[in-house]
Design an enzyme around this catalytic site. Structure first.
Site, short mmCIF file in Angstrom:
data_model
loop_
_atom_site.label_atom_id
_atom_site.label_comp_id
_atom_site.label_asym_id
_atom_site.label_seq_id
_atom_site.Cartn_x
_atom_site.Cartn_y
_atom_site.Cartn_z
N LEU A 24 -10.69 0.66 2.40
CA LEU A 24 -11.02 1.75 3.32
C LEU A 24 -11.16 3.07 2.56
O LEU A 24 -10.47 3.29 1.57
CB LEU A 24 -9.90 1.91 4.36
CG LEU A 24 -9.67 0.72 5.30
CD1 LEU A 24 -8.41 0.96 6.12
CD2 LEU A 24 -10.89 0.51 6.20
N ASP A 66 -7.07 -3.48 0.87
CA ASP A 66 -6.20 -2.33 0.58
C ASP A 66 -4.77 -2.73 0.22
O ASP A 66 -3.88 -1.86 0.17
CB ASP A 66 -6.18 -1.39 1.79
CG ASP A 66 -7.48 -0.61 1.93
OD1 ASP A 66 -7.76 0.22 1.03
OD2 ASP A 66 -8.23 -0.84 2.90
N GLU A 71 2.89 0.74 -0.35
CA GLU A 71 3.79 1.70 0.29
C GLU A 71 3.64 1.74 1.81
O GLU A 71 4.60 1.99 2.53
CB GLU A 71 3.54 3.11 -0.26
CG GLU A 71 4.32 4.16 0.49
CD GLU A 71 4.10 5.55 -0.03
OE1 GLU A 71 2.97 6.05 0.06
OE2 GLU A 71 5.06 6.14 -0.53
N ASP A 72 2.42 1.50 2.27
CA ASP A 72 2.16 1.68 3.70
C ASP A 72 2.79 0.60 4.57
O ASP A 72 2.82 0.74 5.79
CB ASP A 72 0.65 1.76 3.94
CG ASP A 72 0.07 3.00 3.29
OD1 ASP A 72 0.71 4.06 3.39
OD2 ASP A 72 -0.99 2.90 2.65
N ARG A 91 -5.40 -3.56 7.98
CA ARG A 91 -4.23 -3.59 7.11
C ARG A 91 -3.01 -4.23 7.79
O ARG A 91 -1.97 -4.42 7.14
CB ARG A 91 -3.90 -2.18 6.62
CG ARG A 91 -5.07 -1.52 5.87
CD ARG A 91 -4.63 -0.39 4.99
NE ARG A 91 -3.64 -0.84 4.04
CZ ARG A 91 -2.90 -0.04 3.31
NH1 ARG A 91 -3.06 1.26 3.40
NH2 ARG A 91 -2.00 -0.53 2.47
N ARG A 137 -3.10 7.46 11.41
CA ARG A 137 -2.48 6.13 11.24
C ARG A 137 -1.09 6.02 11.86
O ARG A 137 -0.55 4.92 11.96
CB ARG A 137 -2.37 5.79 9.76
CG ARG A 137 -3.67 5.85 8.98
CD ARG A 137 -4.56 4.67 9.31
NE ARG A 137 -5.79 4.71 8.52
CZ ARG A 137 -5.89 4.23 7.27
NH1 ARG A 137 -4.84 3.70 6.69
NH2 ARG A 137 -7.04 4.29 6.63
N HIS A 168 -2.82 10.78 4.95
CA HIS A 168 -1.40 10.63 5.22
C HIS A 168 -0.66 11.95 4.94
O HIS A 168 -1.11 12.75 4.13
CB HIS A 168 -0.78 9.56 4.31
CG HIS A 168 -1.14 8.15 4.66
ND1 HIS A 168 -1.62 7.26 3.73
CD2 HIS A 168 -1.06 7.47 5.83
CE1 HIS A 168 -1.83 6.08 4.32
NE2 HIS A 168 -1.50 6.19 5.59
N CYS A 255 1.35 5.50 -3.09
CA CYS A 255 0.83 4.34 -2.34
C CYS A 255 1.01 3.03 -3.08
O CYS A 255 1.08 1.97 -2.48
CB CYS A 255 -0.67 4.50 -2.08
SG CYS A 255 -1.24 6.17 -1.94
C1 CIR Z 1 -6.29 3.25 3.30
O1 CIR Z 1 -7.17 3.97 3.78
O2 CIR Z 1 -5.41 2.73 3.99
C2 CIR Z 1 -6.29 3.00 1.81
N1 CIR Z 1 -7.64 2.98 1.34
C3 CIR Z 1 -5.50 4.05 1.07
C4 CIR Z 1 -4.04 4.02 1.40
C5 CIR Z 1 -3.28 5.05 0.65
N2 CIR Z 1 -1.90 4.93 0.91
C6 CIR Z 1 -1.04 5.94 0.89
O3 CIR Z 1 -1.44 7.09 0.75
N3 CIR Z 1 0.24 5.67 1.10
#
Ligand code: CIR
Length: 262
Positions: A24, A66, A71-72, A91, A137, A168, A255
């Protein structure tokens, strides 16, 4: 002085897979180069190890472009881990993939059951509180559910705003030590760090606001010399890591890992 919000013993990472090119992104600034990303990721893991981490490197997940941004998927604290509910539909399945690694380490692994959403990139844990940024998100229902879980473990959750157009909350800020935050000016202007010492990213260097403090080292994206100098002048030990490919997917230093003590 050591502080639980940046003193860790372990980290979990996941190697990027070739599907990373489908990750993404808010704006298309080019296709990430997998070979460069693999080199950068290896550098990132080596630097975590230099900082004292025992790193669990999980294998690529081709079905989840992704998935490198582990971390997410979870929040790791002293008492246990909490599995998140990513607001990005593509995700959602990453959470079940990270859960076994966390259950292998933690006695207690809680989970957000919904209907709300929270991504780990919106959570900044300091020694006093857990700040959670509402974003595209992370929604109020998710924050309410997270607050209830955290209250049981004795944490205070403070809801803050992520600037418009920023992925974020932590895209724009990082913990440097118990009292000090690195923040973009646009985020700090909201007043959310009024009780902390703030070091601003330099104008035009906002893209390095997402970095991590792991024990005595700061891991920061390479190529932001004015901000790097500010951190070095303030006494921090900085390691610069190329982030050009993750940046194409709106990713930074935080991340790429889950960090915790076990
Ligand atoms: C996203 O859009 O979810 C990923 N391309 C990037 C996630 C980055 N994660 C973060 O900042 N913790």
């Amino acid at each position: 002085m050591s502080d639980p919000s940046y003193s860790f013993t372990h980290a979990i990472t996941r190697r990027p897979g070739s599907s990373i090119i489908d990750g993404l992104r808010a704006t298309d600034t080019g296709t990430p180069d997998l070979q460069q990303m693999l080199r950068d990721h290896a550098d990132y893991v080596a630097t975590l190890i230099e900082a004292g981490a025992k790193v669990t490197e999980l294998p690529p997940l081709e079905g989840f472009p992704d998935a490198v941004f582990v971390e997410d998927t979870a929040l790791c604290l002293r008492q246990g881990a909490i599995l998140m509910r990513p607001g990005a539909a593509t995700r959602a399945g990453e959470v079940a993939e990270i859960a076994p690694a966390l259950r292998a380490i933690y006695g207690e692994v809680l989970e957000l059951k919904g209907p709300g959403f929270v991504e780990g990139g919106d959570i900044l844990t300091t020694s006093r509180e857990v700040l959670v940024g509402l974003s595209e998100r992370t929604d109020p229902a998710g924050v309410d559910e997270l607050a209830a879980l955290l209250a049981v473990w004795g944490y205070t959750l403070r809801v803050v705003e992520t600037p418009p157009g920023v992925l974020h909350f932590k895209t724009d800020c990082s913990l440097l030590d118990a009292d000090t935050i690195l923040s973009t000016k646009r985020l700090a202007a909201s007043g959310c760090f009024a009780d902390y010492t703030v070091i601003h990213t330099a104008d035009g260097e906002e893209a390095c606001a997402n970095l991590i403090r792991y024990n005595d080292l700061i891991l920061m994206p390479a190529g932001f010399p004015i901000t790097a100098k500010r951190l070095i002048d303030a006494g921090y030990s900085v390691r610069e890591i190329n982030n050009s490919e993750c940046a194409k997917l709106d990713g930074g230093m935080s991340c790429l890992s889950l960090r915790f003590s076990a």
